[in-house]
Motif scaffolding. Structure first.
Motif, PDB file in Angstrom:
ATOM      1  N   ASP A 165      53.538  39.944  44.729  1.00 38.40           N
ATOM      2  CA  ASP A 165      52.130  40.146  44.367  1.00 38.40           C
ATOM      3  C   ASP A 165      51.783  39.333  43.127  1.00 38.40           C
ATOM      4  O   ASP A 165      50.743  38.681  43.062  1.00 38.40           O
ATOM      5  CB  ASP A 165      51.830  41.619  44.096  1.00 38.40           C
ATOM      6  CG  ASP A 165      51.840  42.475  45.347  1.00 38.40           C
ATOM      7  OD1 ASP A 165      51.830  41.926  46.468  1.00 38.40           O
ATOM      8  OD2 ASP A 165      51.852  43.715  45.206  1.00 38.40           O
ATOM      9  N   VAL A 184      48.938  36.267  43.143  1.00 33.09           N
ATOM     10  CA  VAL A 184      47.742  36.319  42.302  1.00 33.09           C
ATOM     11  C   VAL A 184      47.732  35.154  41.323  1.00 33.09           C
ATOM     12  O   VAL A 184      46.712  34.479  41.148  1.00 33.09           O
ATOM     13  CB  VAL A 184      47.635  37.676  41.570  1.00 33.09           C
ATOM     14  CG1 VAL A 184      46.562  37.645  40.499  1.00 33.09           C
ATOM     15  CG2 VAL A 184      47.362  38.789  42.567  1.00 33.09           C
ATOM     16  N   VAL A 212      45.542  36.134  49.023  1.00 29.71           N
ATOM     17  CA  VAL A 212      44.948  37.396  48.572  1.00 29.71           C
ATOM     18  C   VAL A 212      44.274  38.099  49.742  1.00 29.71           C
ATOM     19  O   VAL A 212      44.133  37.547  50.818  1.00 29.71           O
ATOM     20  CB  VAL A 212      43.948  37.160  47.407  1.00 29.71           C
ATOM     21  CG1 VAL A 212      44.667  36.542  46.208  1.00 29.71           C
ATOM     22  CG2 VAL A 212      42.779  36.306  47.834  1.00 29.71           C
ATOM     23  N   ILE A 238      38.474  37.895  43.288  1.00 26.22           N
ATOM     24  CA  ILE A 238      39.700  37.936  44.088  1.00 26.22           C
ATOM     25  C   ILE A 238      40.284  39.340  43.997  1.00 26.22           C
ATOM     26  O   ILE A 238      40.360  39.913  42.914  1.00 26.22           O
ATOM     27  CB  ILE A 238      40.739  36.927  43.544  1.00 26.22           C
ATOM     28  CG1 ILE A 238      40.302  35.499  43.812  1.00 26.22           C
ATOM     29  CG2 ILE A 238      42.113  37.184  44.142  1.00 26.22           C
ATOM     30  CD1 ILE A 238      41.243  34.464  43.222  1.00 26.22           C
ATOM     31  N   LYS A 298      43.714  41.654  45.520  1.00 21.46           N
ATOM     32  CA  LYS A 298      45.001  41.678  46.231  1.00 21.46           C
ATOM     33  C   LYS A 298      45.528  43.097  46.188  1.00 21.46           C
ATOM     34  O   LYS A 298      45.713  43.665  45.108  1.00 21.46           O
ATOM     35  CB  LYS A 298      45.989  40.714  45.550  1.00 21.46           C
ATOM     36  CG  LYS A 298      47.436  40.865  45.982  1.00 21.46           C
ATOM     37  CD  LYS A 298      47.669  40.207  47.328  1.00 21.46           C
ATOM     38  CE  LYS A 298      49.105  40.323  47.773  1.00 21.46           C
ATOM     39  NZ  LYS A 298      49.431  41.605  48.401  1.00 21.46           N
TER      40      LYS A 298
END
Length: 126
Positions: free
Chosen positions: A22, A26, A99, A115, A117
């Protein structure tokens, strides 16, 4: 882009429970977005950007606001360009692959990129 990288790394490092994948997705998405804004939105007078980042229980969210003029920006879930040699259209598709949500809007005299995620949940050991 070094400043963006350093800022994102510093913010994400405050969350040691954050999944490494993750974190990487990002960071990569924000570097790509920032690069695209600087490369394509600068009409010669410079671009001012503001980046915010938050890590919540369920998701990571970032907003990038820039001072460039309105452009012909179209976000479509279509993947990479069909022409393997195409140089245009890859950045947005790449970000969308990294994402869960990419959103663009124009507010006043600024472009606002958002954005999100979803956070992965590591399997519990024990």
């Amino acid at each position: 882009m070094n400043d963006v990288h350093d800022f994102v790394e510093a913010q994400l490092s405050q969350h040691p429970d954050l999944d490494d994948l993750d974190r990487m997705k990002v960071l990569t998405a924000l570097i790509e977005l920032g690069s695209n804004v600087i490369q394509h939105a600068n009409n010669g007078s410079g671009v001012t950007c503001t980046l915010t980042l938050s890590v919540e229980d369920e998701q990571i969210h970032a907003q990038l606001s820039d001072s460039s003029e309105i452009g012909g920006i179209k976000l479509a879930a279509g993947g990479m360009p069909e022409d393997v040699l195409a140089e245009s259209g890859r950045g947005i598709a790449f970000i969308q692959a990294l994402v869960d949500d990419l959103h663009y809007t124009r507010i006043g005299d600024r472009n606002l990129w958002s954005i999100s995620k979803k956070r992965s949940r590591s399997a519990s050991v024990g």
